[in-house]
Design a protein around this motif. Structure first.
Motif, PDB file in Angstrom:
ATOM      1  N   HIS A   1      36.620  26.498  26.163  1.00 46.99           N
ATOM      2  CA  HIS A   1      35.863  26.781  27.376  1.00 46.99           C
ATOM      3  C   HIS A   1      36.494  26.042  28.557  1.00 46.99           C
ATOM      4  O   HIS A   1      37.162  25.024  28.376  1.00 46.99           O
TER       5      HIS A   1
ATOM      6  N   CYS B   1      27.053  18.965  24.576  1.00 46.06           N
ATOM      7  CA  CYS B   1      28.280  19.291  23.834  1.00 46.06           C
ATOM      8  C   CYS B   1      28.284  18.550  22.498  1.00 46.06           C
ATOM      9  O   CYS B   1      28.248  17.322  22.464  1.00 46.06           O
TER      10      CYS B   1
ATOM     11  N   CYS C   1      33.372  16.721  24.214  1.00 50.05           N
ATOM     12  CA  CYS C   1      34.712  17.008  24.733  1.00 50.05           C
ATOM     13  C   CYS C   1      34.719  17.294  26.227  1.00 50.05           C
ATOM     14  O   CYS C   1      35.699  17.805  26.754  1.00 50.05           O
TER      15      CYS C   1
ATOM     16  N   CYS D   1      37.434  21.270  22.178  1.00 46.10           N
ATOM     17  CA  CYS D   1      36.335  22.239  22.303  1.00 46.10           C
ATOM     18  C   CYS D   1      36.301  23.160  21.091  1.00 46.10           C
ATOM     19  O   CYS D   1      37.330  23.704  20.682  1.00 46.10           O
ATOM     20  N   ILE D   2      35.110  23.337  20.513  1.00 42.02           N
ATOM     21  CA  ILE D   2      34.959  24.205  19.344  1.00 42.02           C
ATOM     22  C   ILE D   2      34.350  25.562  19.712  1.00 42.02           C
ATOM     23  O   ILE D   2      33.940  26.323  18.840  1.00 42.02           O
TER      24      ILE D   2
ATOM     25  N   CYS E   1      31.525  26.507  21.011  1.00 47.50           N
ATOM     26  CA  CYS E   1      30.142  26.806  20.621  1.00 47.50           C
ATOM     27  C   CYS E   1      29.391  27.529  21.728  1.00 47.50           C
ATOM     28  O   CYS E   1      28.414  28.233  21.471  1.00 47.50           O
ATOM     29  N   GLY E   2      29.805  27.307  22.987  1.00 43.27           N
ATOM     30  CA  GLY E   2      29.185  28.016  24.104  1.00 43.27           C
ATOM     31  C   GLY E   2      27.914  27.392  24.655  1.00 43.27           C
ATOM     32  O   GLY E   2      27.336  27.914  25.614  1.00 43.27           O
TER      33      GLY E   2
ATOM     34  N   CYS F   1      27.411  24.744  26.399  1.00 43.12           N
ATOM     35  CA  CYS F   1      27.542  24.233  27.772  1.00 43.12           C
ATOM     36  C   CYS F   1      27.394  25.321  28.822  1.00 43.12           C
ATOM     37  O   CYS F   1      26.990  25.043  29.955  1.00 43.12           O
TER      38      CYS F   1
HETATM   39 FE1  SF4 Z   1      31.471  21.478  24.148  1.00 46.78          FE
HETATM   40 FE2  SF4 Z   1      30.713  23.759  23.011  1.00 46.78          FE
HETATM   41 FE3  SF4 Z   1      31.097  23.662  25.662  1.00 46.78          FE
HETATM   42 FE4  SF4 Z   1      33.193  23.521  24.016  1.00 46.78          FE
HETATM   43  S1  SF4 Z   1      31.830  25.290  24.270  1.00 46.78           S
HETATM   44  S2  SF4 Z   1      32.809  22.218  25.804  1.00 46.78           S
HETATM   45  S3  SF4 Z   1      32.330  22.402  22.257  1.00 46.78           S
HETATM   46  S4  SF4 Z   1      29.509  22.560  24.492  1.00 46.78           S
END
Ligand code: SF4
Length: 78
Positions: free
Chosen positions: A2, A20, A24, A39-40, A42-43, A45
């Protein structure tokens, strides 16, 4: 990964940071940055951001596409 884009500049609301799961999202002088290798995707954020600054890398609007490199360069400096 992301990517944090222009709306975060001089905003740095920070609502994304505690949600998060892998911590990260890092703070710079004028904006926050997402570490592209940590970043994994996850979405979580994306919806936490009050100014819609965050996009999945492949969904970054064309006019904001340069922020993908900007996020990575912040960490490459280290
Ligand atoms: Fe963090 Fe998930 Fe956003 Fe990546 S997508 S920055 S892992 S909260």
């Amino acid at each position: 990964a992301h990517v944090i884009t222009t709306a975060c500049i001089d905003c740095k609301d920070g609502a994304c940071v505690p949600v998060c799961p892998v911590d990260c999202i890092y703070e710079g002088a004028r904006t926050l940055y997402i570490h592209p290798d940590e970043c994994i995707d996850c979405g979580i954020c994306v919806s936490a951001c009050p100014v819609q600054a965050i996009y999945e890398e492949f969904r970054v609007p064309p006019e904001l596409a340069h922020f993908t490199a900007i996020n990575r360069e912040f960490f490459d400096k280290d």
